[in-house]
Write a protein that holds these residues in place. Sequence first.
Motif, PDB file in Angstrom:
ATOM      1  N   GLN A   4      -6.085  -9.916   3.309  1.00 36.86           N
ATOM      2  CA  GLN A   4      -7.197  -9.251   3.970  1.00 36.86           C
ATOM      3  C   GLN A   4      -8.487  -9.771   3.362  1.00 36.86           C
ATOM      4  O   GLN A   4      -8.569  -9.975   2.150  1.00 36.86           O
ATOM      5  N   THR A   5      -9.497  -9.981   4.196  1.00 38.79           N
ATOM      6  CA  THR A   5     -10.758 -10.540   3.717  1.00 38.79           C
ATOM      7  C   THR A   5     -11.835  -9.470   3.675  1.00 38.79           C
ATOM      8  O   THR A   5     -11.825  -8.516   4.456  1.00 38.79           O
ATOM      9  N   ASP A  23       0.609  -5.239  -1.675  1.00 41.09           N
ATOM     10  CA  ASP A  23       0.666  -3.791  -1.516  1.00 41.09           C
ATOM     11  C   ASP A  23      -0.361  -3.126  -2.426  1.00 41.09           C
ATOM     12  O   ASP A  23      -0.266  -3.215  -3.651  1.00 41.09           O
ATOM     13  N   GLN A  24      -1.320  -2.430  -1.832  1.00 41.79           N
ATOM     14  CA  GLN A  24      -2.395  -1.830  -2.623  1.00 41.79           C
ATOM     15  C   GLN A  24      -1.913  -0.692  -3.525  1.00 41.79           C
ATOM     16  O   GLN A  24      -2.651  -0.231  -4.403  1.00 41.79           O
ATOM     17  N   ASN A  25      -0.693  -0.236  -3.347  1.00 36.21           N
ATOM     18  CA  ASN A  25      -0.150   0.812  -4.203  1.00 36.21           C
ATOM     19  C   ASN A  25       0.426   0.265  -5.512  1.00 36.21           C
ATOM     20  O   ASN A  25       0.768   1.041  -6.404  1.00 36.21           O
ATOM     21  N   LYS A  26       0.526  -1.049  -5.608  1.00 30.56           N
ATOM     22  CA  LYS A  26       1.056  -1.650  -6.825  1.00 30.56           C
ATOM     23  C   LYS A  26      -0.051  -1.835  -7.857  1.00 30.56           C
ATOM     24  O   LYS A  26      -1.241  -1.693  -7.567  1.00 30.56           O
ATOM     25  N   THR A  27       0.327  -2.171  -9.067  1.00 24.91           N
ATOM     26  CA  THR A  27      -0.626  -2.423 -10.146  1.00 24.91           C
ATOM     27  C   THR A  27      -1.606  -3.510  -9.738  1.00 24.91           C
ATOM     28  O   THR A  27      -1.211  -4.544  -9.186  1.00 24.91           O
ATOM     29  N   ALA A  28      -2.885  -3.293 -10.001  1.00 21.97           N
ATOM     30  CA  ALA A  28      -3.924  -4.220  -9.550  1.00 21.97           C
ATOM     31  C   ALA A  28      -4.128  -5.361 -10.543  1.00 21.97           C
ATOM     32  O   ALA A  28      -4.119  -5.163 -11.760  1.00 21.97           O
ATOM     33  N   HIS A  51       4.526 -10.108  -5.356  1.00 21.08           N
ATOM     34  CA  HIS A  51       5.604  -9.125  -5.211  1.00 21.08           C
ATOM     35  C   HIS A  51       5.507  -8.017  -6.262  1.00 21.08           C
ATOM     36  O   HIS A  51       6.099  -6.943  -6.081  1.00 21.08           O
ATOM     37  N   ASP A  52       4.744  -8.261  -7.329  1.00 21.90           N
ATOM     38  CA  ASP A  52       4.648  -7.288  -8.416  1.00 21.90           C
ATOM     39  C   ASP A  52       3.264  -6.654  -8.541  1.00 21.90           C
ATOM     40  O   ASP A  52       3.127  -5.623  -9.205  1.00 21.90           O
ATOM     41  N   PHE A  53       2.257  -7.276  -7.942  1.00 20.07           N
ATOM     42  CA  PHE A  53       0.886  -6.804  -8.124  1.00 20.07           C
ATOM     43  C   PHE A  53       0.122  -6.769  -6.804  1.00 20.07           C
ATOM     44  O   PHE A  53       0.437  -7.514  -5.867  1.00 20.07           O
ATOM     45  N   TYR A  54      -0.877  -5.909  -6.757  1.00 17.97           N
ATOM     46  CA  TYR A  54      -1.892  -5.933  -5.702  1.00 17.97           C
ATOM     47  C   TYR A  54      -3.005  -6.830  -6.225  1.00 17.97           C
ATOM     48  O   TYR A  54      -3.636  -6.532  -7.243  1.00 17.97           O
ATOM     49  N   ILE A  55      -3.237  -7.962  -5.575  1.00 15.82           N
ATOM     50  CA  ILE A  55      -4.077  -9.010  -6.144  1.00 15.82           C
ATOM     51  C   ILE A  55      -5.424  -9.092  -5.425  1.00 15.82           C
ATOM     52  O   ILE A  55      -5.494  -9.042  -4.188  1.00 15.82           O
ATOM     53  N   ILE A  56      -6.465  -9.249  -6.238  1.00 16.74           N
ATOM     54  CA  ILE A  56      -7.825  -9.423  -5.724  1.00 16.74           C
ATOM     55  C   ILE A  56      -8.362 -10.748  -6.229  1.00 16.74           C
ATOM     56  O   ILE A  56      -8.286 -11.054  -7.423  1.00 16.74           O
ATOM     57  N   ASP A  83     -21.268  -8.938 -10.809  1.00 13.70           N
ATOM     58  CA  ASP A  83     -20.520  -9.323  -9.601  1.00 13.70           C
ATOM     59  C   ASP A  83     -19.086  -8.807  -9.664  1.00 13.70           C
ATOM     60  O   ASP A  83     -18.558  -8.265  -8.688  1.00 13.70           O
ATOM     61  N   LEU A  84     -18.435  -9.002 -10.800  1.00 13.39           N
ATOM     62  CA  LEU A  84     -17.079  -8.483 -10.955  1.00 13.39           C
ATOM     63  C   LEU A  84     -17.059  -6.970 -10.774  1.00 13.39           C
ATOM     64  O   LEU A  84     -16.168  -6.418 -10.106  1.00 13.39           O
ATOM     65  N   GLU A  85     -18.049  -6.307 -11.334  1.00 12.92           N
ATOM     66  CA  GLU A  85     -18.132  -4.859 -11.200  1.00 12.92           C
ATOM     67  C   GLU A  85     -18.266  -4.449  -9.734  1.00 12.92           C
ATOM     68  O   GLU A  85     -17.619  -3.493  -9.282  1.00 12.92           O
ATOM     69  N   CYS A  86     -19.090  -5.182  -8.975  1.00 17.23           N
ATOM     70  CA  CYS A  86     -19.248  -4.885  -7.547  1.00 17.23           C
ATOM     71  C   CYS A  86     -17.928  -5.060  -6.796  1.00 17.23           C
ATOM     72  O   CYS A  86     -17.577  -4.252  -5.930  1.00 17.23           O
ATOM     73  N   VAL A  87     -17.189  -6.112  -7.134  1.00 19.11           N
ATOM     74  CA  VAL A  87     -15.920  -6.390  -6.458  1.00 19.11           C
ATOM     75  C   VAL A  87     -14.909  -5.282  -6.728  1.00 19.11           C
ATOM     76  O   VAL A  87     -14.282  -4.743  -5.807  1.00 19.11           O
ATOM     77  N   VAL A  88     -14.731  -4.917  -7.992  1.00 23.78           N
ATOM     78  CA  VAL A  88     -13.711  -3.914  -8.306  1.00 23.78           C
ATOM     79  C   VAL A  88     -14.138  -2.523  -7.854  1.00 23.78           C
ATOM     80  O   VAL A  88     -13.290  -1.695  -7.477  1.00 23.78           O
ATOM     81  N   ASP A  89     -15.442  -2.234  -7.878  1.00 25.33           N
ATOM     82  CA  ASP A  89     -15.895  -0.935  -7.391  1.00 25.33           C
ATOM     83  C   ASP A  89     -15.646  -0.802  -5.889  1.00 25.33           C
ATOM     84  O   ASP A  89     -15.328   0.288  -5.390  1.00 25.33           O
ATOM     85  N   ALA A  90     -15.784  -1.911  -5.166  1.00 25.75           N
ATOM     86  CA  ALA A  90     -15.575  -1.881  -3.715  1.00 25.75           C
ATOM     87  C   ALA A  90     -14.102  -1.878  -3.338  1.00 25.75           C
ATOM     88  O   ALA A  90     -13.691  -1.168  -2.411  1.00 25.75           O
ATOM     89  N   LEU A  91     -13.292  -2.655  -4.046  1.00 26.62           N
ATOM     90  CA  LEU A  91     -11.891  -2.855  -3.651  1.00 26.62           C
ATOM     91  C   LEU A  91     -10.897  -2.072  -4.493  1.00 26.62           C
ATOM     92  O   LEU A  91      -9.757  -1.856  -4.061  1.00 26.62           O
ATOM     93  N   LEU A  92     -11.318  -1.651  -5.684  1.00 25.65           N
ATOM     94  CA  LEU A  92     -10.436  -0.875  -6.574  1.00 25.65           C
ATOM     95  C   LEU A  92     -11.187   0.336  -7.118  1.00 25.65           C
ATOM     96  O   LEU A  92     -11.291   0.514  -8.338  1.00 25.65           O
ATOM     97  N   PRO A  93     -11.741   1.166  -6.255  1.00 28.36           N
ATOM     98  CA  PRO A  93     -12.550   2.287  -6.756  1.00 28.36           C
ATOM     99  C   PRO A  93     -11.745   3.209  -7.660  1.00 28.36           C
ATOM    100  O   PRO A  93     -10.653   3.658  -7.310  1.00 28.36           O
TER     101      PRO A  93
END
Length: 290
Positions: A4-5, A23-28, A51-56, A83-93
């Motif tokens: 997903q983009t 899978d967003q339910n897996k460890t990020a 298969h083991d992680f939700y990857i960003i 920038d990293l903070e913006c990414v994780v706040d948006a995608l991994l709140p």
Amino acid sequence: MHAQTHWIPTQDGQKLYAKTWGDQNKTAMVLVHGYPDNQEVWEPIIEQLVHDFYIITYDVRGAGQSSVPKRIRDYALARLSLDLECVVDALLPNRHFHLAAHDWGSIQSWESVTEPKFKDRIQSYTTISGPCLDHAAFWMRDQFTHEKRKFFKQLVKSWYIVAFQLPLLAPTVWHFFSPERWGKVLSQLEKTQGLPLNPSISADGQHGIGLYRANFIPRLIRPRQRFAICPVQALVLKRDNFVSPELIDEMPKWVNDFERVEVDANHWAVLSRPQEIAQYIKTFAQKKSV
């Protein structure tokens, strides 16, 4: 694989192009690419981890499809950490995540890994061929005083850092690199054929020079004491043509929970040895998961 983009706005008006995998339910797990690459360099690794992680992943500013800052100072380490903070706040709140990075992605990620505000979020950090510039500066000073051979060995490997400070020559050189020509360079360095090509190598190389110009001289002149806020694993590439394995000797001084793994590989092991590198990242992250 299907991703997903996302477009992530930064605090200073840039736009970062990000992807999420699995899978967003897996460890990020967040992966940060180096120079002159973009996030696509991680895809061989992602195949092993998804298969083991939700990857960003995301294109850092100036690379791939992300926007290109106009000023050199907009590539400063503090800005890259935001920038990293913006990414994780948006995608991994409000979520924990593991972090792995290569080359300049690793250099810039050290800024976050040594920021107290990330203490309760980053669970582990795997660094590949990218020391903290502050740590490197302290190491270089010590080697110049006590081990001049090691100092000059790293200085020779770092010739490109000096070249990248030249205002016209460095950006112009990248115009001569097509994806195929750069692919041949990587194949020779890695002694591996058929590595993935970077279609935007010319632009990525040219714009990313700002990373060097904004950060190397200030950090080498005025290094700061930066202590890691999470466990750190350093993958030491024994045949790295750009980063001396000896630079890793400085890390344990700044990391309480530190592990070192030596890999018989060259600088772009993320492309030439993806299964092996992915396994090290996976094992360390799973060991350090809360």
